[in-house]
Design an enzyme around this catalytic site. Sequence first.
Site, PDB file in Angstrom:
ATOM      1  N   ARG A  69     -20.645 -89.737  18.723  1.00 55.19           N
ATOM      2  CA  ARG A  69     -19.763 -90.328  17.718  1.00 55.19           C
ATOM      3  C   ARG A  69     -20.066 -89.701  16.360  1.00 55.19           C
ATOM      4  NH1 ARG A  69     -21.294 -94.892  16.470  1.00 55.19           N
ATOM      5  NH2 ARG A  69     -22.870 -95.287  18.054  1.00 55.19           N
ATOM      6  N   TYR A 210     -15.192 -86.614  22.668  1.00 56.62           N
ATOM      7  CA  TYR A 210     -16.424 -87.221  23.189  1.00 56.62           C
ATOM      8  C   TYR A 210     -16.498 -88.742  23.004  1.00 56.62           C
ATOM      9  CZ  TYR A 210     -21.170 -86.930  24.993  1.00 56.62           C
ATOM     10  OH  TYR A 210     -22.272 -87.041  25.789  1.00 56.62           O
ATOM     11  N   LYS A 219     -15.314 -98.570  21.513  1.00 55.10           N
ATOM     12  CA  LYS A 219     -15.736 -98.987  20.168  1.00 55.10           C
ATOM     13  C   LYS A 219     -14.537 -99.216  19.240  1.00 55.10           C
ATOM     14  CE  LYS A 219     -20.023 -98.055  21.428  1.00 55.10           C
ATOM     15  NZ  LYS A 219     -20.959 -99.095  21.823  1.00 55.10           N
ATOM     16  N   HIS A 239     -21.066-106.399  19.818  1.00 50.90           N
ATOM     17  CA  HIS A 239     -21.706-105.257  20.475  1.00 50.90           C
ATOM     18  C   HIS A 239     -22.875-105.795  21.311  1.00 50.90           C
ATOM     19  CE1 HIS A 239     -23.733-101.063  19.856  1.00 50.90           C
ATOM     20  NE2 HIS A 239     -23.044-101.101  20.967  1.00 50.90           N
ATOM     21  N   SER A 261     -26.751 -98.893  19.630  1.00 46.87           N
ATOM     22  CA  SER A 261     -26.532 -97.887  20.670  1.00 46.87           C
ATOM     23  C   SER A 261     -27.853 -97.212  21.008  1.00 46.87           C
ATOM     24  CB  SER A 261     -25.550 -96.822  20.176  1.00 46.87           C
ATOM     25  OG  SER A 261     -24.312 -97.402  19.870  1.00 46.87           O
ATOM     26  N   CYS A 263     -30.551 -98.314  22.570  1.00 41.73           N
ATOM     27  CA  CYS A 263     -31.778 -99.098  22.454  1.00 41.73           C
ATOM     28  C   CYS A 263     -32.059 -99.854  23.744  1.00 41.73           C
ATOM     29  CB  CYS A 263     -31.694-100.078  21.285  1.00 41.73           C
ATOM     30  SG  CYS A 263     -31.912 -99.281  19.687  1.00 41.73           S
ATOM     31  N   LYS A 265     -29.681-101.338  26.056  1.00 42.20           N
ATOM     32  CA  LYS A 265     -28.819-102.445  26.516  1.00 42.20           C
ATOM     33  C   LYS A 265     -28.534-102.317  28.007  1.00 42.20           C
ATOM     34  CE  LYS A 265     -25.239-102.445  23.653  1.00 42.20           C
ATOM     35  NZ  LYS A 265     -25.647-101.386  22.726  1.00 42.20           N
ATOM     36  N   THR A 266     -28.238-101.090  28.444  1.00 43.49           N
ATOM     37  CA  THR A 266     -27.905-100.912  29.861  1.00 43.49           C
ATOM     38  C   THR A 266     -29.106-101.279  30.735  1.00 43.49           C
ATOM     39  OG1 THR A 266     -26.383 -99.173  29.185  1.00 43.49           O
ATOM     40  CG2 THR A 266     -26.918 -99.289  31.530  1.00 43.49           C
ATOM     41  N   ASP A 286     -22.392-103.486  27.173  1.00 41.46           N
ATOM     42  CA  ASP A 286     -22.154-102.971  25.819  1.00 41.46           C
ATOM     43  C   ASP A 286     -21.367-103.902  24.904  1.00 41.46           C
ATOM     44  OD1 ASP A 286     -22.556-100.814  23.980  1.00 41.46           O
ATOM     45  OD2 ASP A 286     -20.495-100.170  24.269  1.00 41.46           O
ATOM     46  N   ARG A 378     -24.297 -88.488  28.922  1.00 48.47           N
ATOM     47  CA  ARG A 378     -23.814 -89.800  29.371  1.00 48.47           C
ATOM     48  C   ARG A 378     -23.340 -89.768  30.818  1.00 48.47           C
ATOM     49  NH1 ARG A 378     -23.835 -94.280  25.565  1.00 48.47           N
ATOM     50  NH2 ARG A 378     -24.575 -93.311  23.650  1.00 48.47           N
TER      51      ARG A 378
HETATM   52  O1  SAT Z   1     -19.720 -94.884  21.096  1.00 46.82           O
HETATM   53  S1  SAT Z   1     -20.036 -94.339  22.391  1.00 46.82           S
HETATM   54  O2  SAT Z   1     -19.131 -94.900  23.367  1.00 46.82           O
HETATM   55  O3  SAT Z   1     -19.942 -92.866  22.361  1.00 46.82           O
HETATM   56  C1  SAT Z   1     -21.632 -94.737  22.855  1.00 46.82           C
HETATM   57  C2  SAT Z   1     -22.401 -95.567  21.929  1.00 46.82           C
HETATM   58  O4  SAT Z   1     -22.612 -95.181  20.793  1.00 46.82           O
HETATM   59  O5  SAT Z   1     -22.862 -96.644  22.345  1.00 46.82           O
HETATM   60 MN    MN Z   2     -22.847 -99.451  22.375  1.00 44.16          MN
END
Ligand code: SAT
Ligand code: MN
Length: 598
Positions: A69, A210, A219, A239, A261, A263, A265-266, A286, A378
Amino acid sequence: MARNAKLESWVDEVAKMCKPDAVQWCDGTQEEYDTLAQLMYETGTFIRLNEKLRPNSFLCRSDPADVARVEDRTYISWATKEQAGPTNNWIDPNEIRTTMTGLYEGSMQGRTMYVIPYSMGPIGSPIGRIGFILTDSPYVVCNMHIMSRVGTKVLEVLGDSDDFVRGVHSLGAPLTDPKQPDVPWPCNAENKYIVHFPETREIWSFGSGYGGNALLGKKCHALRIASVQARDEGWMAEHMLILKITSPEGEVKYMTGAFPSACGKTNLAMLTPTIPGWKVECIGDDIAWMKFGEDGRLYAINPEHGFFGVAPGTSEDSNHHAMGTLRKNSIFTNCALTKDGDVWWEEMTDEAPAETVDWLRRHWEPSMDRPAANPNARFTTPAGQCPVIADEWEDPKGVPISAFLIGGRRAGVVPLVHQARSWNHGTFMASIMSSEKTAAAAGKVGELRFDPMAMLPFCGYHMGDYLSHWVEIGERADAAKLPEIFYVNWFRKSDAGKFMWPGFGENSRVLKWAFERCDGKADAVDTAIGQMPSPEMLDTDGLDVDAATLKELLTVDAAGWLESLPAIEAHYAQFGDKLPKALADELAGLRQRLEAAK
Ligand code: SAT
Ligand code: MN
């Protein structure tokens, strides 16, 4: 099917501007996915992975100028700068519409414009929402197939309503000469814009293919635009991951977790508990959309349909269930390619393969001092394939939330866990969350930044108003029915720079404490910063952390907190008179308690 005149005239208008060779309405079928994947295989965008090792999966390598991003090219375009607030890039809507209309002019020549009807949330869910992306990227179509619910059914549910988010996405790489060969990852390195028009629920994206720049349902729609709708309509677009946790007695609770992002979460959403008898299942990794149910509790849905997760660091050890999810039907972006036609990334296996082709298509060996996969590589993989996806993950009414976990990546000061005394105290804690920067966004990794509710890059309006919205949610609700709020930090480091807490499955010990706190069954110590377990109050059976380290993880570093107050004050000062008084009071209260504890 009845025609939606407003939708069709918008599609015509965009087609006239971008001048694609063809317009294709997506139906969301497997056949459509396969055809586009094959097309990308033929043009060299997709590499088909070894069918035996990773069925129906592809590797894709992006342009090195398009790997994450781009926050400095992401804009929130309200009529006035004040509405976007101090933490967003603002741009005048008239000015940017003129600029981007110029860029879009003929930008899809030589390409097909795909019309993607998608639903965020189960189709027809009262919490779900519909959007359309008009894009010249087949990669976006295939990713959206996985990440959202795409297809003709969305058009049926929409009928002739004009309540949908309008997304326009162009790679900005027209093929003006029919003889001009395409490149594997078309994009526009010079001109990138990701612009949101919250008033008209529009998203205009140009130049990047991307992730969050291009998969506009994620997002852009589900957070930046939805956060505005949520404020206007009295709900929450956050988020946050959503997990289901079951105790050995079979009691179930649902928790969400707000973390920036990259950190973990997944990993947290699919965690394998190390404590016997406990079970964690996944609902989302997410984004959470939450609305009050008739019983006064907050109900959450996962608006997404897949995971767009960070590959490096994902392994059987760190996230067994993610590895199980992405065994088939997945798209990998910017990972390395092994000799036997599979993907690889840093830490995927204990030992790196003897050689791979790195994400930049170069020969790579473990002895080289550069990573084989891009740090923001990713996987895009269907959530339904997750071995621990909860049965109710697509329940249109959502799941009732008992706790919010919040946290960032902090090497010092912030303890392993502390609990808020009240909703406002928790809102305060979430508003001062901070993190060291990660690779999910372009820029310098390691710098500390405040990231309220992990929404800094994703809030579609003035952050001060957003904080007020949280306070108002609390005022409207029955306090006893609101989620408990826990601030966690898995990332403390010792003076020697080593992680003090093992993390991953061991985080279940903190989840167990939080679970039992929600029922008033676990003990806590009242401290200056909130309620905390002492080491004995945490289940540490079989935990490999020495007593001194555990004690330090659960100690209030009053001096460290006092030292960080000026930075918190400066962070708050940017909101001016939009800072809710309730939060200013919380800050004053914290200072007082810390001084008393000194
Ligand atoms: O924003 S993305 O979908 O590219 C991934 C993220 O920052 O969590
Ligand atoms: Mn995210």
